[in-house]
Design an enzyme around this catalytic site. Sequence first.
Site, PDB file in Angstrom:
ATOM      1  N   GLU A   1      -4.919   1.928   2.734  1.00 56.19           N
ATOM      2  CA  GLU A   1      -4.939   0.724   3.576  1.00 56.19           C
ATOM      3  C   GLU A   1      -5.067   1.119   5.036  1.00 56.19           C
ATOM      4  O   GLU A   1      -5.765   0.468   5.818  1.00 56.19           O
ATOM      5  CB  GLU A   1      -3.651  -0.084   3.370  1.00 56.19           C
ATOM      6  N   GLU A   2      -4.400   2.201   5.404  1.00 55.74           N
ATOM      7  CA  GLU A   2      -4.355   2.595   6.813  1.00 55.74           C
ATOM      8  C   GLU A   2      -5.712   3.033   7.341  1.00 55.74           C
ATOM      9  O   GLU A   2      -5.912   3.090   8.545  1.00 55.74           O
ATOM     10  CB  GLU A   2      -3.326   3.721   7.022  1.00 55.74           C
TER      11      GLU A   2
ATOM     12  N   HIS B   1       0.831  -1.210   0.000  1.00 53.51           N
ATOM     13  CA  HIS B   1       0.000   0.000   0.000  1.00 53.51           C
ATOM     14  C   HIS B   1       0.862   1.255   0.000  1.00 53.51           C
ATOM     15  O   HIS B   1       1.947   1.281   0.580  1.00 53.51           O
ATOM     16  CB  HIS B   1      -1.010  -0.007   1.150  1.00 53.51           C
TER      17      HIS B   1
ATOM     18  N   ASP C   1      -0.216   4.420   0.906  1.00 55.87           N
ATOM     19  CA  ASP C   1      -0.503   5.473   1.877  1.00 55.87           C
ATOM     20  C   ASP C   1       0.280   5.270   3.171  1.00 55.87           C
ATOM     21  O   ASP C   1       0.680   4.151   3.499  1.00 55.87           O
ATOM     22  CB  ASP C   1      -2.005   5.541   2.193  1.00 55.87           C
TER      23      ASP C   1
ATOM     24  N   HIS D   1       4.135   3.579  12.242  1.00 65.34           N
ATOM     25  CA  HIS D   1       3.187   4.643  12.627  1.00 65.34           C
ATOM     26  C   HIS D   1       3.776   5.601  13.656  1.00 65.34           C
ATOM     27  O   HIS D   1       3.031   6.256  14.379  1.00 65.34           O
ATOM     28  CB  HIS D   1       1.878   4.068  13.189  1.00 65.34           C
TER      29      HIS D   1
ATOM     30  N   ASP E   1       6.177   1.735   6.337  1.00 63.08           N
ATOM     31  CA  ASP E   1       4.846   1.114   6.229  1.00 63.08           C
ATOM     32  C   ASP E   1       4.024   1.973   5.289  1.00 63.08           C
ATOM     33  O   ASP E   1       3.461   2.977   5.702  1.00 63.08           O
ATOM     34  CB  ASP E   1       4.236   1.039   7.627  1.00 63.08           C
TER      35      ASP E   1
ATOM     36  N   ASP F   1       3.779  -6.209   3.649  1.00 65.31           N
ATOM     37  CA  ASP F   1       3.302  -5.133   4.527  1.00 65.31           C
ATOM     38  C   ASP F   1       3.409  -5.537   6.001  1.00 65.31           C
ATOM     39  O   ASP F   1       2.633  -5.096   6.831  1.00 65.31           O
ATOM     40  CB  ASP F   1       1.835  -4.806   4.147  1.00 65.31           C
TER      41      ASP F   1
END
Length: 411
Positions: A179-180, A80, A82, A384, A145, A202
């Site tokens: 995705e997040e 992903h 994003d 994150h 990520d 991921d």
Amino acid sequence: MSDVLERFLRYVQVDSQSNAANEEQVPSSPCEHEMARMLGEELVGLGCTDVVVDEHAYVTATFAASAGAEDAPALMLCAHMDSASDAPASGIKPHIVHYEGGELFSGYYTDGDRIVSTPETVPDLVKFVGQDIVVTDGTTLLGADDKAGIAEICALLKRLKDNPELPHPTIKVAFVPDEEIGHGAALLDIEKLGAKYGYTVDGHTLGGINYECFSASMATVKIEGIMVHPGSAKGVMINAITLATEFLSQIPIDERPETTEGRQGFYHPLEIKGAGYQTVITLILRDFDSNVLAKREQKLRDIADAMNEKYGAGMVTVTIREQYRNMAEHFEGLEFMIDYACDANREVGIKPFIEPVRGGTDGAQLTFRGLPCPNLATGAYNLHSIREFIPVPSLEKTVDMLTALVAKFAV
Ligand SMILES: [Zn+2]
């Protein structure tokens, strides 16, 4: 500088943070279009055909099979684009530090305090002594990520392009937005993509393979009350709020998210709403084993039955809705996909380990829709967070692992 590192540093500097406040639109952030457009160009440069960047910022492409593997089923690799919104993710300035042990320094807080990761908080750090590690300047997350996943897949394609003797099936690339915030591969047209098997790249710790997620149900507990004037309530009033606390107090204390880990499931009250005359509790139930999940569902019904016995029929009703099931249930007969991933890791010197995901995954959604899709590690840590980091050798090892993996599908 290795190809994968060069790509990674370049990709993380393109803003692509998704926006949880704009779930109506896909992509949720206009900047994801920019990222998608750039990735489309990268894939064309890597020799892909059928490169499509659609209006929802989904990027798909085909990388032709090596000679002799044209008839092997196509394999999807998905990541992903994003970045999470748990930390600032605009204007990311990655830099490389040579790690000598102890604190891994990222940058300074505005008040001058040092931003560090330590072996106490990340025990794996001791494995990276002597390695170059990519960190942020501490003002943003890193975006490994899942830009690490994207860079690793692109670097794999570059290697396959430059070394046509390396065996691989037709590879279908899918880079997805949002995705997040829970969209992920939702709008991916798997029929059109035409892959029979897939992997998402991921995960985090090198060697990690995820193909198990929770089975999930949601329960709504509706409690009726009987309200009268409180001055003359004795023996008459049944307060739904009081009954709600009585209901919740019967849920085992050691089966809550805050008291469980690993393979343990839980009951989790999400919301309680209402007044004395009616109160509604919403809970989610989770377990890796659907049979144990069913027992949890039954436990709620049993509590309701006992309370109805005590206070009167129909005072407490429990409604249960299935949300999703452990994707492992879909891998019966497809165990080879996990074995291949384990073997590919071992072949490049990484010890594989299977880790159940305490949640759902993008791959789970694809798996339920018919494209079996375990998740593979990227090598990143502290996702994150402004302390997010990825060791350079982990990026490179992952490309080696993917090279070994795709070879197994070339037959
Ligand atoms: Zn991710």
